[in-house]
Enzyme design. Sequence first.
Site, short mmCIF file in Angstrom:
data_model
loop_
_atom_site.label_atom_id
_atom_site.label_comp_id
_atom_site.label_asym_id
_atom_site.label_seq_id
_atom_site.Cartn_x
_atom_site.Cartn_y
_atom_site.Cartn_z
CD GLU A 1 -2.46 0.98 2.92
OE1 GLU A 1 -1.98 0.21 3.79
OE2 GLU A 1 -3.50 1.65 3.10
CE LYS B 1 -7.17 0.75 3.73
NZ LYS B 1 -5.94 1.19 4.42
CB CYS C 1 -3.98 -2.09 4.38
SG CYS C 1 -3.03 -2.40 5.89
C1 ACM Z 1 -3.99 0.00 7.12
O1 ACM Z 1 -5.09 -0.15 6.61
N1 ACM Z 1 -3.03 0.64 6.49
C2 ACM Z 1 -3.68 -0.57 8.43
#
Ligand code: ACM
Length: 262
Positions: A39, A110, A143
């Site tokens: 990420e 995301k 993530c």
């Molecule tokens: C995250 O979502 N970077 C922990």
Amino acid sequence: MHLSIIQLSPVFGNIEKNIEKIRKLTEKIKKTDLIVLPELASTGYKFKDRDEAILLSERAQNSRYLEFLSELAAKNNCYVVSGFNEREKDKLYNSSVLMGPEGITGIYRKLHLFWDEKKIFEPGNLGLPVFDTEIGKIGMQICFDWMFPEAWRVLALKGAVLIAHPANLVLPYCQSVTPSYSLVNRLFIATANRIGTEEELTFTGNSVITNPIGQTIAYGHVDKEEIITAEIDLRLSANKKITPENDAFEDRRTDVYGNFGI
Ligand code: ACM
């Protein structure tokens, strides 16, 4: 097919240095079909505030980092997945690109923002796309999306044979969850995590590749920049049978609990 995860510690705020770092690491790869990076691999994670994140953001169509990924994909004749800090108009997204030898194949933004990310990024607005590639259908998660099994299930139901999962993990749970997501969805998962620290955050490394029978087939160290590889057969993801009489998808009781609108 050959899968490669690049586990690294990005230099915060320096896209050029991170490109050089990734270039050096990937020069060691002889043959690969898919590279997965963490990420926000081009910028690092802990932006002081939204203004700093804006300064370090790039538009997908005019991005030094994506241009580099495109060269990397073309040079190795492979696909590359990486997180990046995406700007669209005045909005920021914590995004992941799927780059192919011919350019951008797809973008995922995301859905589930973690902690202070809520002060910086917009929640993803592109849904849960699955991209058809020469190696098979690929979905992406980023993530903290690991916390939400529904999203992984939707990608599986849409036909994903592999979910690429760029991560900057700080909690100790994800690596024990993804083998089960692989098992119940009968697909491969490649979690490319970062290492190192930024301010109060320590990132947990241990990047992981899991297979459709819930096995962890490759595992990175907690604190080492490295390439984690596996030779995998994506055709295994087509088999949803658990016993001759049980199918992980067909046996679902969607009449009781619904089917995510699919
Ligand atoms: C995250 O979502 N970077 C922990």
